[in-house]
Design an enzyme around this catalytic site. Structure first.
Site, PDB file in Angstrom:
ATOM      1  N   GLY A  45       6.977   0.063  -2.383  1.00  0.00           N
ATOM      2  CA  GLY A  45       7.279  -0.257  -0.907  1.00  0.00           C
ATOM      3  C   GLY A  45       6.828  -1.624  -0.434  1.00  0.00           C
ATOM      4  O   GLY A  45       6.179  -2.389  -0.893  1.00  0.00           O
ATOM      5  N   GLN A  50       5.228  -8.393   5.224  1.00  0.00           N
ATOM      6  CA  GLN A  50       5.017  -8.912   4.077  1.00  0.00           C
ATOM      7  C   GLN A  50       5.805  -9.937   3.506  1.00  0.00           C
ATOM      8  O   GLN A  50       5.649 -10.745   2.685  1.00  0.00           O
ATOM      9  CB  GLN A  50       4.893  -7.860   2.992  1.00  0.00           C
ATOM     10  CG  GLN A  50       3.678  -6.803   3.236  1.00  0.00           C
ATOM     11  CD  GLN A  50       3.632  -5.752   2.074  1.00  0.00           C
ATOM     12  OE1 GLN A  50       4.358  -4.850   2.090  1.00  0.00           O
ATOM     13  NE2 GLN A  50       2.978  -5.912   0.954  1.00  0.00           N
ATOM     14  N   CYS A 100      -1.611  -3.532  -3.326  1.00  0.00           N
ATOM     15  CA  CYS A 100      -0.561  -4.096  -2.495  1.00  0.00           C
ATOM     16  C   CYS A 100      -0.083  -5.531  -2.754  1.00  0.00           C
ATOM     17  O   CYS A 100      -0.863  -6.103  -3.481  1.00  0.00           O
ATOM     18  CB  CYS A 100      -1.587  -4.256  -1.198  1.00  0.00           C
ATOM     19  SG  CYS A 100      -0.423  -4.912   0.054  1.00  0.00           S
ATOM     20  N   LEU A 101       1.235  -5.348  -2.688  1.00  0.00           N
ATOM     21  CA  LEU A 101       1.831  -6.764  -3.204  1.00  0.00           C
ATOM     22  C   LEU A 101       1.226  -7.835  -2.495  1.00  0.00           C
ATOM     23  O   LEU A 101       1.221  -9.060  -2.914  1.00  0.00           O
ATOM     24  CB  LEU A 101       3.429  -6.758  -3.182  1.00  0.00           C
ATOM     25  CG  LEU A 101       4.261  -5.585  -3.607  1.00  0.00           C
ATOM     26  CD1 LEU A 101       5.530  -5.804  -3.372  1.00  0.00           C
ATOM     27  CD2 LEU A 101       4.062  -5.917  -5.246  1.00  0.00           C
ATOM     28  N   HIS A 142       0.618   3.716   3.845  1.00  0.00           N
ATOM     29  CA  HIS A 142       0.176   2.324   3.179  1.00  0.00           C
ATOM     30  C   HIS A 142       1.237   1.279   4.047  1.00  0.00           C
ATOM     31  O   HIS A 142       0.815   0.341   4.548  1.00  0.00           O
ATOM     32  CB  HIS A 142       0.428   2.244   1.901  1.00  0.00           C
ATOM     33  CG  HIS A 142       0.109   0.879   1.188  1.00  0.00           C
ATOM     34  ND1 HIS A 142      -1.206   0.672   0.716  1.00  0.00           N
ATOM     35  CD2 HIS A 142       0.828  -0.165   1.041  1.00  0.00           C
ATOM     36  CE1 HIS A 142      -1.230  -0.698   0.078  1.00  0.00           C
ATOM     37  NE2 HIS A 142       0.055  -1.147   0.707  1.00  0.00           N
ATOM     38  N   GLU A 143       2.543   1.609   3.888  1.00  0.00           N
ATOM     39  CA  GLU A 143       3.538   0.608   4.164  1.00  0.00           C
ATOM     40  C   GLU A 143       3.240   0.746   6.057  1.00  0.00           C
ATOM     41  O   GLU A 143       3.785  -0.709   6.505  1.00  0.00           O
ATOM     42  CB  GLU A 143       4.899   1.107   3.928  1.00  0.00           C
ATOM     43  CG  GLU A 143       5.013   0.706   2.410  1.00  0.00           C
ATOM     44  CD  GLU A 143       4.623  -0.395   1.878  1.00  0.00           C
ATOM     45  OE1 GLU A 143       4.811  -1.489   2.341  1.00  0.00           O
ATOM     46  OE2 GLU A 143       4.299  -0.595   0.699  1.00  0.00           O
ATOM     47  N   HIS A 146       0.966  -1.523   7.658  1.00  0.00           N
ATOM     48  CA  HIS A 146       1.206  -3.127   7.746  1.00  0.00           C
ATOM     49  C   HIS A 146       1.930  -3.299   8.933  1.00  0.00           C
ATOM     50  O   HIS A 146       1.713  -4.439   9.641  1.00  0.00           O
ATOM     51  CB  HIS A 146       2.296  -3.579   6.505  1.00  0.00           C
ATOM     52  CG  HIS A 146       1.696  -3.719   5.175  1.00  0.00           C
ATOM     53  ND1 HIS A 146       0.769  -4.710   4.972  1.00  0.00           N
ATOM     54  CD2 HIS A 146       1.822  -3.138   4.044  1.00  0.00           C
ATOM     55  CE1 HIS A 146       0.588  -4.607   3.528  1.00  0.00           C
ATOM     56  NE2 HIS A 146       0.966  -3.613   3.010  1.00  0.00           N
TER      57      HIS A 146
END
Length: 186
Positions: A45, A50, A100-101, A142-143, A146
């Site tokens: 995701g 991000q 997380c990226l 999670h996404e 953000h």
């Protein structure tokens, strides 16, 4: 085009994202670039903050997990103006490892509800209002976090946060390794 991923410490990751209008310039191109960036970074995701944009756009690709979760075969979707309307208080909560990226090299167990009520637009700007459960509900939470300026580390206990404080400081200093393009705070 593969875009750099903004790393922990970038102010955009702490902003509440704005809804986009159907007139948003090059929205389909942006979504295609987000999928390309997601593929290049081996994530499941990616939220627009991000990649430095405080707008409510998320891409999720669960096809990469289809061996473990056959129900996600071919699942690759964009979520525009996504909002969690409610968390199912009746369902249990589950703990699972999350990474997380934007926080390379750190993963921690996060407890989340297993079922959520979401509203979003798809790439054709069609509205969806649905209950989602299981692994997809976790990834969405999670996404979508953000989009609210929240990161998974904010959901950890004070003890766990304290235990990873040194790693987070190193990330802020640019001391981390990952295989994808990044943008750090200077």
């Amino acid at each position: 085009m593969i875009l750099p991923i903004y790393i922990y410490g970038q102010p955009v990751l702490r902003k509440v994202a704005e809804d986009v209008t159907p007139e948003y310039p090059e929205l389909k191109t942006l979504i295609a670039n987000m999928f390309e960036t997601l593929d290049a970074s081996n994530g499941v995701g990616l939220a627009a903050p991000q990649i430095g944009l405080a707008i409510r756009v998320v891409v999720i690709d669960l096809d990469v997990l289809s061996e473990e979760f056959p129900e996600y075969k071919g699942f690759r979707k964009a979520f525009i103006n996504a909002h969690i309307l409610e968390y199912d208080d009746e369902s249990e909560k589950a703990s699972s490892e999350e990474g997380c990226l934007s926080i390379p090299g750190i993963s921690e167990k996060v407890t989340r509800p297993t079922r959520i009520h979401v509203k979003y637009l798809d790439e054709e700007m069609q509205e969806h209002d649905e209950w989602v459960e299981g692994y997809l509900a976790r990834v969405m939470q999670h996404e979508f976090d953000h989009l609210e300026g929240t990161m998974f580390i904010d959901r950890l206990s004070p003890l766990r946060k304290n235990m990873i404080a040194g790693k987070l400081k190193n990330i802020l200093k640019g001391k981390f390794r990952c295989s994808y393009r990044t943008k750090i705070r200077h």
